[in-house]
Design an enzyme around this catalytic site. Structure first.
Site, PDB file in Angstrom:
ATOM      1  N   ASP A  44     -23.798  39.439  41.668  1.00  0.00           N
ATOM      2  CA  ASP A  44     -24.053  37.704  41.295  1.00  0.00           C
ATOM      3  C   ASP A  44     -23.747  38.215  38.840  1.00  0.00           C
ATOM      4  O   ASP A  44     -24.020  39.042  38.678  1.00  0.00           O
ATOM      5  CB  ASP A  44     -24.658  37.411  40.970  1.00  0.00           C
ATOM      6  CG  ASP A  44     -26.307  38.486  40.625  1.00  0.00           C
ATOM      7  OD1 ASP A  44     -27.636  37.376  40.368  1.00  0.00           O
ATOM      8  OD2 ASP A  44     -26.597  39.395  40.818  1.00  0.00           O
ATOM      9  N   ARG A  70     -26.752  36.626  37.179  1.00  0.00           N
ATOM     10  CA  ARG A  70     -28.480  36.527  36.696  1.00  0.00           C
ATOM     11  C   ARG A  70     -28.995  37.631  36.746  1.00  0.00           C
ATOM     12  O   ARG A  70     -29.451  38.419  37.478  1.00  0.00           O
ATOM     13  CB  ARG A  70     -28.943  35.767  38.144  1.00  0.00           C
ATOM     14  CG  ARG A  70     -30.195  35.073  37.191  1.00  0.00           C
ATOM     15  CD  ARG A  70     -30.561  34.266  38.209  1.00  0.00           C
ATOM     16  NE  ARG A  70     -31.311  32.983  38.772  1.00  0.00           N
ATOM     17  CZ  ARG A  70     -31.080  32.551  39.507  1.00  0.00           C
ATOM     18  NH1 ARG A  70     -31.772  32.404  39.935  1.00  0.00           N
ATOM     19  NH2 ARG A  70     -30.912  31.174  39.514  1.00  0.00           N
TER      20      ARG A  70
END
Lengths: 278, 203
Positions: free
Chosen positions: A71, A73
């Protein structure tokens, strides 16, 4: 204190020719300042927190090679520090590494091993092997006894075939056909455990990796934003940065914002420009 | 936030603990009276108990006075209810919004033990630190540092206020991991209470 006495003995015994630099480096951290830090904490001086990536990273082996996913983030506690950071790090043209844990640690350790691999390639004249990267990483992390908080998914294809490994902060490793790490690892592993099988095709593999990362993104609060995928096969690597963007901003104000004079208060003191250097 | 003849109150609908989401569809807003609505952040178990408590007290008031409680009256009641449990508090951070007896918007903001103040706008929760500076900038003009003190709250129209609330929640969702899924926006004006649900990022 014993350490200090030892080095000064060495420095004196050979006269001017021997320097403290002749003492073999012991490696690892020096814990000399721990007492001082404890004293400061008692006095109320807080240490700054580290930025942890709070992540979902995955890897799987398919018929032609290895696919890595992550991902994008990066969190600092409950706040998102970076909405689109890169967690799939370059190690060698045929080896990539996903990193979870403290962002500085994953960056530093992958950069360091990547440089070491390049020097090794020049020395041997051969393509880097995944087990080389693995050994370099695990021995470094072990010598720091888990203080370097880097949890990695290392994958690549070399002359001996496709390889996928996980590396834990204390230095242990696993060799697996599919792997997940980070705070979203349980969400991603749930997808892998139900849908993985040996001998996936490239498209099936990418789809499964994206699904696993999306599961981490939507079900784990530490992971979010976009999906990065990296496909490594014999002779070719494809880094699909932002392969999926499933989280667009839901609302943008059409009115816009005005910042009129007077919004920010002035204390009324006159502005004195700094003296120019002579 | 309060306006000349309306009040807007909004809360996200995500219920989370640690790094997990329990549910994406949890309402943190409760309608206490015809023109009075309460939203709370904090421990949701205490919130449910507090809502039941206030609803019961409101029912008794209606039986005794033959009318609904006004917003300022409800505000005082909430403060007393919270302070009653001063030494084992309700772990809730409340905002009460509605219309006062002059049909003007009013907003009351609370801490966990009942200290309250009527304000022009307020925010609580994990995203409050991201939202309040924006509201300070957009609604509170001119600056409170200037003298003589001018009228603090800028009257926005209802549409502009709702637009600002939506944008501010979308922004808070970008940077706060605990905010997201949906935002429930309630607008209270003379014609009643209008509810709107807006989607937010689900990651």
């Amino acid at each position: 204190m014993g350490y200090m006495c030892w080095s000064s003995e060495i420095a004196y015994s050979g006269g001017m020719a021997r320097f403290a630099a002749d003492v073999p480096t012991r490696g690892g951290f020096s814990f000399d300042l721990c007492q001082r830090n404890e004293m400061l904490l008692k006095k109320g001086n807080q240490l700054p927190t580290f930025r942890k990536t709070g992540t979902t990273i995955v890897g799987l082996v398919f018929e032609d090679g290895v696919i890595l996913g992550a991902d994008t983030r990066a969190t600092e506690g409950p706040i998102v520090a970076d909405k689109n950071c890169e967690k799939i790090h370059y190690m060698a043209p045929n080896i990539y590494c996903c990193g979870a844990g403290t962002a500085a640690d994953t960056e530093a350790v992958t950069d360091m091993v990547s440089s070491q691999l390049q020097l090794h390639r020049y020395a041997t004249g051969r393509e880097s092997r995944v087990v080389t990267a693995l050994t370099l990483l695990k021995s470094h992390l072990f010598s720091y006894q888990g203080h370097v908080s880097a949890a990695l998914v290392l994958g690549g294809v070399d002359i001996t075939g496709p390889h996928l490994h996980t590396v834990y902060p204390h230095g242990s490793t696993d060799t697996l056909p599919f792997a997940t790490m980070g705070s979203g690892s349980l969400a991603a592993m749930a997808i892998f455990e139900s849908k993985f099988r040996e001998g996936l095709t490239r498209d099936e593999g990418i789809k499964l990796v994206s699904e696993a990362i999306c599961s981490g993104i939507f079900n784990d609060l530490g992971s979010g934003s976009n999906v990065d995928v990296c496909v490594i096969t014999r002779g070719q690597t494809e880094y699909l940065r932002n392969h999926q963007l499933p989280n667009p901003r839901t609302y943008v104000s059409s009115r816009g914002y005005n910042f009129l004079k007077g919004h920010t208060g002035k204390t009324g003191e006159p502005y004195i420009p700094p003296n120019p250097r002579r | 936030m309060e306006g000349a003849d309306y009040c807007v109150i909004a809360a996200d609908t995500r219920l989370s603990v640690g790094y997990s989401i329990y549910t994406r569809d949890y309402s943190k807003i409760c309608k206490l009276a015809d023109k009075c609505v309460m939203a709370s952040s904090g421990f949701q178990g205490d919130l449910k108990a507090l809502q039941k408590n206030l609803a019961a007290k409101h029912l008794i008031y209606q039986h005794q006075h033959n009318k609904q409680m006004s917003c300022p009256a409800m505000a005082q009641l909430l403060s007393n209810t919270l302070y009653y449990k001063r030494f084992f508090p309700y772990y809730t951070f409340n905002i009460l919004g509605g219309l006062d007896s002059d049909e003007k918007g009013c907003v009351f903001t609370y801490d966990a033990v009942g200290s309250y103040e009527r304000v022009g706008y307020s925010a609580h929760g994990t995203g409050a630190g991201l939202i309040i500076p924006v509201l300070d900038n957009q609604l509170k003009s001119p600056s409170p540092l200037l003298l003589p003190a001018k009228d603090a709250v800028t009257p926005l129209s209802e549409m502009e206020a709702v637009d600002l609330v939506k944008d501010v929640f979308a922004s808070a969702t970008e940077r706060d991991i605990y905010t997201g899924d949906k935002v429930e926006i309630l607008v209270i004006n003379a014609s009643g209470i209008r509810q709107e649900l807006m989607e937010l990022r689900k990651d």
